[in-house]
Design an enzyme around this catalytic site. Structure first.
Site, PDB file in Angstrom:
ATOM      1  N   THR A 190       0.812  -1.216   0.000  1.00  0.00           N
ATOM      2  CA  THR A 190       0.000   0.000   0.000  1.00  0.00           C
ATOM      3  C   THR A 190       0.843   1.263   0.000  1.00  0.00           C
ATOM      4  O   THR A 190       1.858   1.327   0.680  1.00  0.00           O
ATOM      5  CB  THR A 190      -0.889   0.070   1.265  1.00  0.00           C
ATOM      6  OG1 THR A 190      -1.640  -1.131   1.380  1.00  0.00           O
ATOM      7  CG2 THR A 190      -1.846   1.248   1.215  1.00  0.00           C
ATOM      8  N   ARG A 218      -9.605 -11.543  -3.741  1.00  0.00           N
ATOM      9  CA  ARG A 218      -9.379 -10.947  -2.422  1.00  0.00           C
ATOM     10  C   ARG A 218      -9.269  -9.431  -2.524  1.00  0.00           C
ATOM     11  O   ARG A 218      -8.611  -8.882  -3.400  1.00  0.00           O
ATOM     12  CB  ARG A 218      -8.107 -11.513  -1.811  1.00  0.00           C
ATOM     13  CG  ARG A 218      -7.761 -10.953  -0.414  1.00  0.00           C
ATOM     14  CD  ARG A 218      -6.751  -9.836  -0.463  1.00  0.00           C
ATOM     15  NE  ARG A 218      -6.336  -9.398   0.885  1.00  0.00           N
ATOM     16  CZ  ARG A 218      -5.554  -8.357   1.128  1.00  0.00           C
ATOM     17  NH1 ARG A 218      -5.108  -7.637   0.124  1.00  0.00           N
ATOM     18  NH2 ARG A 218      -5.219  -8.040   2.357  1.00  0.00           N
ATOM     19  N   GLY A 220      -8.475  -6.132   0.164  1.00  0.00           N
ATOM     20  CA  GLY A 220      -8.068  -5.753   1.509  1.00  0.00           C
ATOM     21  C   GLY A 220      -8.711  -4.461   1.967  1.00  0.00           C
ATOM     22  O   GLY A 220      -9.782  -4.075   1.488  1.00  0.00           O
ATOM     23  N   ASP A 221      -8.034  -3.766   2.866  1.00  0.00           N
ATOM     24  CA  ASP A 221      -8.605  -2.544   3.433  1.00  0.00           C
ATOM     25  C   ASP A 221      -8.407  -1.310   2.566  1.00  0.00           C
ATOM     26  O   ASP A 221      -9.133  -0.326   2.693  1.00  0.00           O
ATOM     27  CB  ASP A 221      -7.968  -2.278   4.800  1.00  0.00           C
ATOM     28  CG  ASP A 221      -6.488  -1.922   4.668  1.00  0.00           C
ATOM     29  OD1 ASP A 221      -5.753  -2.729   4.058  1.00  0.00           O
ATOM     30  OD2 ASP A 221      -6.072  -0.867   5.158  1.00  0.00           O
ATOM     31  N   THR A 241      -1.602   0.672   6.323  1.00  0.00           N
ATOM     32  CA  THR A 241      -0.838  -0.234   5.480  1.00  0.00           C
ATOM     33  C   THR A 241      -0.645  -1.539   6.239  1.00  0.00           C
ATOM     34  O   THR A 241      -0.765  -1.578   7.462  1.00  0.00           O
ATOM     35  CB  THR A 241       0.523   0.374   5.100  1.00  0.00           C
ATOM     36  OG1 THR A 241       1.212  -0.489   4.188  1.00  0.00           O
ATOM     37  CG2 THR A 241       1.388   0.599   6.319  1.00  0.00           C
ATOM     38  N   VAL A 243      -1.519  -5.803   6.713  1.00  0.00           N
ATOM     39  CA  VAL A 243      -2.505  -6.859   6.472  1.00  0.00           C
ATOM     40  C   VAL A 243      -3.904  -6.269   6.634  1.00  0.00           C
ATOM     41  O   VAL A 243      -4.380  -6.020   7.750  1.00  0.00           O
ATOM     42  CB  VAL A 243      -2.295  -8.043   7.439  1.00  0.00           C
ATOM     43  CG1 VAL A 243      -3.360  -9.116   7.212  1.00  0.00           C
ATOM     44  CG2 VAL A 243      -0.904  -8.644   7.229  1.00  0.00           C
ATOM     45  N   GLY A 244      -4.559  -6.039   5.506  1.00  0.00           N
ATOM     46  CA  GLY A 244      -5.807  -5.293   5.493  1.00  0.00           C
ATOM     47  C   GLY A 244      -6.952  -5.926   6.243  1.00  0.00           C
ATOM     48  O   GLY A 244      -7.837  -5.218   6.746  1.00  0.00           O
TER      49      GLY A 244
END
Length: 331
Positions: A190, A218, A220-221, A241, A243-244
């Protein structure tokens, strides 16, 4: 008699106590009241996750010439989207486990308008597509083939996002097909950027190619408003930033902005954000999360799970890469 004596003494004592502030106020009535000097706001200013100095330099170029925070964050993160040596963002990003490069991005302006694209393929600048979603549609999120079709309609060109380097890495990965998340920048996935322009308005952007060799589909955030990015022009902004999945569970960026609304500094709010995540992952050490925040005065702060996360800051005070403290200390 004793009761009368007690009441008389009490009255005298009370009168004496009352006379102290009265006399003091009379003595100081002509004295000017003390004032707390206001915080000198730092603006314009741009910050981004990790040591992406070229991105903040571009954002500062926009801000320093009188441009808006929204233009600054878009053009700033586009630098990394176009950099094929950055294998976690934009063109040259590592693919999912099916060999496809899929991109996610979101953007948010001073008025709370926002746009997002998820699972976008064949387009090098998802942040610009996200801005088009915000400005040209009544929607906030477009996904997959629909987002790609919309991008073509808006004039974006189709590109092969795999490079020779990432294609070779993918072929090597297929030999073991082992999925693991590295702790820091090698797979951080990110760039999040926040900026305040000369008018004092705040905007934010976040863009990623996601975790390398992720399950196809997948997300993520990073493209999720409130998780990977959130801006409130009255308070400040935050981005994340790492692991979302863990950021999404706590709606991390929104949480940090709300903590700043309640009076916390950006640093304090980021620390609470990480600690909230770690409370739900007690004893777990196999992932990294980094939060970055800025408040309306241009004060910044960051905090992370493991040592190693940094953020870039560019203002009239200089251009520097800031180390941040962490939940786990160096061993």
């Amino acid at each position: 008699m004793q009761r009368r004596k007690f009441l008389k003494n009490s009255s005298l004592t009370t009168a004496g106590l009352l006379s102290v502030p009265v006399l003091a106020s009379c003595k100081d009535e002509n004295k000017a009241p003390e004032t707390v000097p206001p915080i000198q706001a730092v603006k314009p200013i741009a910050v981004c996750t990790w040591n992406f100095g070229n991105a903040t330099a571009k954002a500062w170029e926009v801000l320093n010439s009188g441009g808006s925070a929204l233009d600054a964050v878009e053009q700033g993160v586009m630098i990394e989207e176009a950099d094929v040596t950055n294998e976690t963002v934009g063109k040259g990003g590592r693919p999912d486990r099916d060999g496809n490069v899929t991109l996610d991005a979101c953007i948010m302006d001073k008025d709370g308008n926002c746009g997002s694209v998820v699972y976008l393929q064949n387009i090098a600048h998802p942040i610009s597509v996200a801005r088009k979603v915000m400005e040209e549609t009544p929607h906030i999120i477009l996904a997959g083939k629909g987002a790609e079709k919309f991008a073509y309609e808006q004039g974006f060109q189709k590109e092969d996002l795999l490079t020779e380097s990432t294609r070779k890495q993918y072929q090597e990965w297929l030999k073991t097909s082992k999925y693991e998340t590295t702790i820091n920048i090698e797979n951080h996935d990110t760039i999040g950027m926040l900026a305040i322009d000369a008018n004092g308005d705040i905007a934010g952007a976040c863009t990623t190619s996601g975790m390398a060799y992720k399950v196809a589909g997948r997300v993520g955030d990073s493209p999720i408003i409130g998780a990977g990015l959130y801006v409130d022009n009255e308070v400040g902004g935050a981005t994340a930033t790492g692991v979302g999945e863990e950021v999404i569970r706590t709606v991390g960026s929104f949480l940090i902005v709300e903590l700043m609304r309640q009076g916390m500094s950006p640093q304090e709010a980021c620390e609470v954000g990480v600690k909230r995540i770690m409370k739900k992952n007690e004893g777990r050490k196999d992932f990294q999360i980094g939060f970055l925040a800025i408040n309306k005065n241009g004060e910044t702060g960051g905090y992370c799970v493991h040592p190693g996360f940094t953020y870039r800051e560019y203002s009239e005070n200089g251009h520097e890469n800031r180390q941040v403290s962490s939940f786990y200390q160096k061993s």
